[in-house]
Each structure stands twice: as C-alpha cells, then as structure tokens.
Design a protein around this motif. Sequence first.
Motif, short mmCIF file in Angstrom:
data_model
loop_
_atom_site.label_atom_id
_atom_site.label_comp_id
_atom_site.label_asym_id
_atom_site.label_seq_id
_atom_site.Cartn_x
_atom_site.Cartn_y
_atom_site.Cartn_z
N GLU A 55 70.51 42.46 -59.06
CA GLU A 55 71.64 42.49 -59.63
C GLU A 55 72.53 44.20 -59.16
N ASP A 56 71.73 45.10 -59.17
CA ASP A 56 71.96 46.39 -58.50
C ASP A 56 72.51 46.28 -57.17
N VAL A 57 71.64 45.90 -56.45
CA VAL A 57 72.05 45.43 -54.74
C VAL A 57 73.35 44.69 -54.90
N THR A 58 73.45 43.60 -55.46
CA THR A 58 74.57 42.68 -55.39
C THR A 58 75.91 43.43 -55.43
N SER A 59 75.74 44.27 -56.77
CA SER A 59 76.83 45.06 -57.13
C SER A 59 77.16 46.11 -56.13
N CYS A 60 76.39 46.85 -55.21
CA CYS A 60 76.66 47.74 -54.47
C CYS A 60 77.14 47.19 -53.22
N TYR A 61 76.85 45.97 -52.88
CA TYR A 61 77.56 45.28 -51.70
C TYR A 61 78.86 44.83 -51.94
N ASP A 62 79.02 44.33 -53.27
CA ASP A 62 80.38 43.83 -53.55
C ASP A 62 81.29 45.36 -53.62
#
Length: 404
Positions: A55-62
């Motif tokens: 979730e953290d990595v996804t939010s950073c890419y977003d």
Amino acid sequence: MTVPDSSQQPFRFPVAARYAGMESSPLKDIFALAAREDVVSFAGGIPDPALFALEDVTSCYDWVLSHQGHRALQYGVSEGERELREQAARRLSRDLPTEASQIRVTSGSQEGLFVIAQALLEPGDVVLVESPTYLAAVQAFSVHGARIIGVDTDDDGVIAEALEEAIRTHHPRMVYLIPTFQNPTGRTMPVARREAVAEVLRRTDVPLVEDDPYGALSFSGTTWAPIASLPGMGERTILLNSMSKLMSPGVRIGWMRAEGPVLDTLAVAKAAISMQSSVVDQLTVARYLETADLDAHVARVSAVYRERRDAMASAIAPVLPEGAHVTRPEGGMFLWAALGEGYDAQAMLADAVEAGVAYLPGWSFFADHADRSTMRLSFVTHSPAVIEEAIARLGEVIARHRAA
C-alpha cells in the motif's frame, strides 16, 4: 571464394572471450529453482512478497505519477535524481556524514559493482575478496579481466593479518568486503575486526569497496556502522547500498557513496552502461523514504526473518553430520553450512531437488580453493512450518550421502 553452406549448421554469434563457457550462471540457476512450484527453494535470497509494504509503495507511485508524471517518464541524469540522492545521504549520515553530491544512483547494488569494475579495473588487476564472497561480485570483476583472490576468513569475517599478507603478495587494485550479515555466510565483523581491517587498508593505501545491502536487517536491533565510517576510511571507500532487501527488489534502485574525483568517473561509467536508472522508480523510492516509516517496516520484516532463522537453525542442527559447521547469523538472509570432508554439495543437489528441496552449492562463492562441502540456505522466503518440513527432507538426502 567458397561460401559456407549455412544450411548445414545453425548460425552462432561470436561470443567475447570473457563470456565464453558462461551460457548459464549460478544466479540464473537460482531464479530457475525458485520458480519451480514442486521445490521448496532455499537457493535464492528472495524476499517474501507477502511482506512488501504494497500500500505504501502503491501510494508513492501514484503520487509521483500524479504530481511529477511528465518528469518521471523522461530521461534523467546519470548521477541520479536530486531527491533520491538527498534521501540516501540522510540515511547514510546516521553513521557517516554524507552529502547528496557524494551519492551516485544505480539500478541495484549489482549494477553498482559493474559500474565500479568498469571505472576502476584494468585486465590483470587483482581484487581481494573474502573467502567465500558474493558470487555476482566475482562475476562482475572477472568479466572485466580482474584476477580474484580469496582471503582467509573466520567466524568474524576476513582475517586482518591474512588481508595484510595478501596485499603484500598480490598488490591489489582494491579490496571488496561485505562486513555485515555477509552473503553467503551471514557472518558479521565485530567492531574490533573492522578497526583492524581499516588499519591495514590505511597503512597499505588500498581502496575498499564495501557492500552493505543487508545491514539494516538486524534481528537484535543492533546495527553496525560501515567500515567507511572509521577514521580515514571515507575517502578511500566506495560504499554500496540497496533498497532491494528493504523495500522491494523489483524497483532495482541502489546507490554508491564516494568522495573526490572518482565520483565523476563513476558517473561516466554509469552513463556508458545504462545512461541512468529509471527516473520513475528513483522518484518513487525518494517519496517512500520521505513519507513512509522505513525503519518500522524493516523492524517488522526482521522480526519475521528472525523467526524463520530460528526455525531453520533448529531444524538443520540435528541433520548435519558430526563435525559439520553452520553459522547462526544475527541478521540478513542466509545460513551457511559446511558438511565436512567427504561431502560434495553440488553432487548432492540433484537428489535434494528430487526430494523437493533446493539450496545453492557453496563452491560458486569461492574465488579459489573452493570448499565443495558447503551450501548456502536462505531462510527468508518460507514459513517456519515449510522450512522445518523441507529441512527434514534435506536431512534424509544428507544421510544417504553420508552412508555412501
């Protein structure tokens, strides 16, 4: 002039001498074993994907694609994106004062080793390494024509007196070491050993390449400052770090820390090899380091790895032959077992795979004088229950070879 009849044999590209006979490699074979569903593989240092902070990595890419999308998808600079170099410098400065200008970004530590080899080595140069050492470092240095010579080690890592003797004998271009939770053995150099090694390197004026991809994965909460942080060592050390074992290996982001004119040479070599590392991945890692609690994530992962280390250490002890030696690392990803005289871990591997368990034979980690009774086992990918069951099967294979 007679034109060869191409129909008689398939066309083959000529291969450079440095890659002759290297149709496969231990690293390639590791990932092939890890992909087999019928085998419990302890061969590769493959993080458990269930532990990724998705979730953290996804939010950073977003966030990066939403706020910096046009820049993120464009070419970047060979030195690395400013935000990432600042975050890398901030982390390193906990032990070693570092500025962003002293950071060069790489596509993982593996590319960093290749960049260093390209920048520093001439054919025939000697590189001193621990015996055993990280096999892909041996490959990176060897394909550039270097002679790799192993230096004696004990349970505290490379032996300072042996290192000094090897320097006196071989006049190396550089020394390559993994002082903390070493790959493949899991050993860690205590502070006194680090100081002794640093004293030898300062006195002999030999550069150090220090690889530290595992140092944060401590099972006790204790961390070790790099050799580069000792007096007089920052200027003579290229220090490698990676996010592969802490955040995700898939993003392929790491960095090198160095001082002085070699920084420009490293940037030129990096540009020649890959121009730059992925900008979108660099900016995402920078955002992750800025906004996520990496230390808390690493602590959670390390707690799981410790439980799995304990499971493997407990399971393997009773199945090893008398006189065998196995490490019990205080962090990282690997156990190292030496079965002893009369055993050949490479010859035993086919039977182990047939029994549904795989490891990496230790001979490939030696620059010279390989101990063929050794094996590297990674404990991080599987649950304790799976580890215990698979090690029991491995024990049966060892017992059959003992009887033979």
